[in-house]
Motif scaffolding. Structure first.
Motif, PDB file in Angstrom:
ATOM      1  N   TYR A   1       0.832  -1.206   0.000  1.00  0.00           N
ATOM      2  CA  TYR A   1       0.000   0.000   0.000  1.00  0.00           C
ATOM      3  C   TYR A   1       0.868   1.258   0.000  1.00  0.00           C
ATOM      4  O   TYR A   1       0.548   2.245  -0.685  1.00  0.00           O
ATOM      5  CB  TYR A   1      -0.908   0.031   1.239  1.00  0.00           C
ATOM      6  CG  TYR A   1      -1.831  -1.155   1.375  1.00  0.00           C
ATOM      7  CD1 TYR A   1      -2.347  -1.802   0.260  1.00  0.00           C
ATOM      8  CD2 TYR A   1      -2.191  -1.639   2.640  1.00  0.00           C
ATOM      9  CE1 TYR A   1      -3.190  -2.898   0.390  1.00  0.00           C
ATOM     10  CE2 TYR A   1      -3.033  -2.724   2.775  1.00  0.00           C
ATOM     11  CZ  TYR A   1      -3.524  -3.350   1.655  1.00  0.00           C
ATOM     12  OH  TYR A   1      -4.350  -4.433   1.787  1.00  0.00           O
TER      13      TYR A   1
ATOM     14  N   ALA B   1      -7.054   2.370  -4.678  1.00  0.00           N
ATOM     15  CA  ALA B   1      -8.495   2.357  -4.425  1.00  0.00           C
ATOM     16  C   ALA B   1      -9.068   0.956  -4.573  1.00  0.00           C
ATOM     17  O   ALA B   1      -9.932   0.526  -3.794  1.00  0.00           O
ATOM     18  CB  ALA B   1      -9.190   3.318  -5.392  1.00  0.00           C
TER      19      ALA B   1
ATOM     20  N   LEU C   1      -7.928  -1.210  -1.487  1.00  0.00           N
ATOM     21  CA  LEU C   1      -8.512  -0.846  -0.191  1.00  0.00           C
ATOM     22  C   LEU C   1     -10.014  -0.611  -0.243  1.00  0.00           C
ATOM     23  O   LEU C   1     -10.616  -0.220   0.757  1.00  0.00           O
ATOM     24  CB  LEU C   1      -7.808   0.406   0.359  1.00  0.00           C
ATOM     25  CG  LEU C   1      -6.321   0.231   0.688  1.00  0.00           C
ATOM     26  CD1 LEU C   1      -5.685   1.556   1.070  1.00  0.00           C
ATOM     27  CD2 LEU C   1      -6.134  -0.782   1.802  1.00  0.00           C
ATOM     28  N   ASP C   2     -10.606  -0.811  -1.419  1.00  0.00           N
ATOM     29  CA  ASP C   2     -12.059  -0.713  -1.583  1.00  0.00           C
ATOM     30  C   ASP C   2     -12.583   0.668  -1.182  1.00  0.00           C
ATOM     31  O   ASP C   2     -13.531   0.808  -0.406  1.00  0.00           O
ATOM     32  CB  ASP C   2     -12.753  -1.804  -0.764  1.00  0.00           C
ATOM     33  CG  ASP C   2     -14.215  -1.987  -1.176  1.00  0.00           C
ATOM     34  OD1 ASP C   2     -14.561  -1.588  -2.307  1.00  0.00           O
ATOM     35  OD2 ASP C   2     -14.999  -2.516  -0.367  1.00  0.00           O
ATOM     36  N   VAL C   3     -11.932   1.706  -1.710  1.00  0.00           N
ATOM     37  CA  VAL C   3     -12.398   3.080  -1.517  1.00  0.00           C
ATOM     38  C   VAL C   3     -12.425   3.762  -2.879  1.00  0.00           C
ATOM     39  O   VAL C   3     -11.972   3.200  -3.886  1.00  0.00           O
ATOM     40  CB  VAL C   3     -11.478   3.870  -0.555  1.00  0.00           C
ATOM     41  CG1 VAL C   3     -11.594   3.333   0.857  1.00  0.00           C
ATOM     42  CG2 VAL C   3     -10.030   3.845  -1.029  1.00  0.00           C
TER      43      VAL C   3
ATOM     44  N   GLU D   1     -10.585   9.294  -2.649  1.00  0.00           N
ATOM     45  CA  GLU D   1     -10.167   9.004  -1.276  1.00  0.00           C
ATOM     46  C   GLU D   1      -8.786   8.357  -1.253  1.00  0.00           C
ATOM     47  O   GLU D   1      -7.974   8.630  -0.368  1.00  0.00           O
ATOM     48  CB  GLU D   1     -11.191   8.112  -0.597  1.00  0.00           C
ATOM     49  CG  GLU D   1     -12.502   8.822  -0.274  1.00  0.00           C
ATOM     50  CD  GLU D   1     -13.545   7.869   0.282  1.00  0.00           C
ATOM     51  OE1 GLU D   1     -14.348   8.302   1.132  1.00  0.00           O
ATOM     52  OE2 GLU D   1     -13.572   6.694  -0.153  1.00  0.00           O
ATOM     53  N   ALA D   2      -8.525   7.477  -2.223  1.00  0.00           N
ATOM     54  CA  ALA D   2      -7.213   6.830  -2.293  1.00  0.00           C
ATOM     55  C   ALA D   2      -6.106   7.853  -2.567  1.00  0.00           C
ATOM     56  O   ALA D   2      -4.985   7.709  -2.088  1.00  0.00           O
ATOM     57  CB  ALA D   2      -7.214   5.752  -3.366  1.00  0.00           C
TER      58      ALA D   2
ATOM     59  N   LYS E   1     -11.995   4.305   7.169  1.00  0.00           N
ATOM     60  CA  LYS E   1     -12.712   3.632   6.091  1.00  0.00           C
ATOM     61  C   LYS E   1     -11.931   2.443   5.527  1.00  0.00           C
ATOM     62  O   LYS E   1     -12.534   1.477   5.058  1.00  0.00           O
ATOM     63  CB  LYS E   1     -13.018   4.623   4.968  1.00  0.00           C
ATOM     64  CG  LYS E   1     -13.997   5.726   5.355  1.00  0.00           C
ATOM     65  CD  LYS E   1     -14.258   6.659   4.183  1.00  0.00           C
ATOM     66  CE  LYS E   1     -15.238   7.761   4.570  1.00  0.00           C
ATOM     67  NZ  LYS E   1     -15.491   8.699   3.442  1.00  0.00           N
ATOM     68  N   ILE E   2     -10.613   2.523   5.558  1.00  0.00           N
ATOM     69  CA  ILE E   2      -9.811   1.442   4.965  1.00  0.00           C
ATOM     70  C   ILE E   2      -9.484   0.348   5.975  1.00  0.00           C
ATOM     71  O   ILE E   2      -8.881  -0.662   5.599  1.00  0.00           O
ATOM     72  CB  ILE E   2      -8.507   1.993   4.345  1.00  0.00           C
ATOM     73  CG1 ILE E   2      -7.587   2.557   5.445  1.00  0.00           C
ATOM     74  CG2 ILE E   2      -8.803   3.034   3.292  1.00  0.00           C
ATOM     75  CD1 ILE E   2      -6.223   2.987   4.938  1.00  0.00           C
ATOM     76  N   GLN E   3      -9.854   0.514   7.228  1.00  0.00           N
ATOM     77  CA  GLN E   3      -9.538  -0.497   8.242  1.00  0.00           C
ATOM     78  C   GLN E   3     -10.103  -1.874   7.900  1.00  0.00           C
ATOM     79  O   GLN E   3      -9.377  -2.872   7.976  1.00  0.00           O
ATOM     80  CB  GLN E   3     -10.042  -0.039   9.620  1.00  0.00           C
ATOM     81  CG  GLN E   3      -9.810  -1.065  10.722  1.00  0.00           C
ATOM     82  CD  GLN E   3     -10.256  -0.564  12.080  1.00  0.00           C
ATOM     83  OE1 GLN E   3      -9.998   0.575  12.457  1.00  0.00           O
ATOM     84  NE2 GLN E   3     -10.954  -1.421  12.832  1.00  0.00           N
TER      85      GLN E   3
ATOM     86  N   SER F   1     -10.742  -3.204   5.053  1.00  0.00           N
ATOM     87  CA  SER F   1     -10.021  -3.782   3.906  1.00  0.00           C
ATOM     88  C   SER F   1      -8.651  -4.303   4.317  1.00  0.00           C
ATOM     89  O   SER F   1      -8.202  -5.348   3.817  1.00  0.00           O
ATOM     90  CB  SER F   1      -9.863  -2.730   2.804  1.00  0.00           C
ATOM     91  OG  SER F   1     -11.123  -2.296   2.342  1.00  0.00           O
TER      92      SER F   1
END
Length: 352
Positions: A107, A120, A123-125, A129-130, A197-199, A201
């Motif tokens: 990452y 993105a 991390l599924d965002v 946001e990425a 939000k990425i926690q 993922s």
């Protein structure tokens, strides 16, 4: 006899000459040594004086450069986007720590390359946001007490012969960060809430690994089997206790004829009862430890402390442009002026 006296006087005088020469050589050696040390200090002092004269000569230039750099740094600090840091503490199970480090470093490489699309997706965002994610760091979190506990756990798993060859100081000196129980994941971003939000993922990237899932499944089966064995042993011990109790009651009901003291048998019976009580306590203690293990290994990656809802803004003089830009300008100015003075010195040296 008369002939021997001149010989003795001549030998003593030669010894005095040899000793005198030896002391003279030693004295000359000390003089050269101290002269050498003195020359080193003189050279250092001379260099310092030359550097101070150089600064005195170009003092105004350095001040102007520093003021310009400070003004530019303050302006950049005013227009730059603030950065926020969020930290999470995790406990990897089933040897998943290496995978955790690999994922977080991956990452970080995507963030450094500003590959927002791939980041993105990982991390599924959203891509926007990425793009706000700037840095990922993972490192071990352990103090001396935790290291000692790990050493104790490691030694307990060895046989008695190997234990003697293990030295605690060498173990602590060569401690591998991968062996630590807890690890911290830090995320730096220009958005204060994106880390939260990425926690999920980050956790899923470890938990969905088939190998770790298999290890967890086997661990759950072993714990359940061990639990059933402990409970079965408790039931058997309980049955033995009831049996001993009934035997003792029947013995007490028998009519006693005369005085019959049997300390050996009663003592043996009491020892058996005490052994059963100790066995029950040990089994209950094992059940408690087993429940703790079940709780600790309920997940492939235990979250000890989650990311906060909002990150903390990164501040401090070392994180500001008004410190680094003036310092960089002064360094560049110093290099340029040094090269110019060196060029002048070489031209004058040629003329001489």
């Amino acid at each position: 006899m008369a002939n021997q006296q001149p010989t003795n006087s001549s030998s003593s005088s030669s010894d005095e000459v040899d000793l005198g020469q030896l002391f003279q050589l030693i004295g000359n050696g000390f003089k050269k040594f101290f002269r050498f040390i003195g020359n080193i200090f003189k050279s250092i002092f001379h260099t310092v004086i030359l550097f101070l004269l150089f600064l005195q000569k170009h003092f105004i230039k350095f001040v102007i450069t520093a003021v310009v750099g400070l003004a530019l740094g303050i302006y950049l600090d005013m227009i730059k986007k603030p950065k926020f840091i969020s930290t999470m503490v995790v406990e990897p199970n089933f040897n998943s720590v290496q995978q955790l480090y690999n994922n977080v470093n991956f990452y970080n490489e995507l963030a450094a390359a500003e590959d927002s699309t791939a980041l993105a997706e990982a991390l599924d965002v959203s891509v926007s946001e990425a793009f706000k994610l700037k840095k990922f760091v993972v490192e071990s979190y352990s103090d001396e007490n935790q290291k000692v506990q790990l050493f104790d756990k490691f030694v307990r798993s060895l046989d008695s012969t190997t234990k003697k060859a293990i030295d605690m100081e060498n173990y602590l000196k060569n401690f591998n960060s991968m062996d630590a129980r807890f690890h911290t994941i830090s995320v730096t971003a220009t958005n204060s809430t994106v880390a939260k939000k990425i926690q999920p993922s980050i956790i899923k990237s470890i938990s969905r690994n088939e190998y770790f899932q298999l290890q967890q499944s086997i661990s759950d089966q072993n714990i359940s089997l061990q639990d059933s064995l402990y409970k079965k042993q408790l039931m058997e011990v309980d049955s033995l206790q009831r049996l001993y109790k009934r035997v003792m009651e029947k013995e007490a009901e028998k009519p006693q004829q005369g005085t019959n003291i049997s300390l050996g048998e009663n003592g043996g019976q009491e020892n058996k009862e005490l052994a059963l009580i100790n066995q029950v306590d040990k089994l209950k203690e094992n059940l408690v430890l087993l429940n703790e293990e079940r709780a600790n290994k309920s997940s492939i990656l235990n979250v000890i402390s989650a990311f906060p809802r909002r990150g903390v803004e990164v501040k401090g003089i070392l994180n500001s442009y008004k410190f680094w830009i003036p310092l960089g300008f002064i360094g560049i100015t110093l290099l340029i002026l040094s090269l110019l003075d060196l060029n002048t010195y070489l031209k004058n040296y040629k003329k001489e």
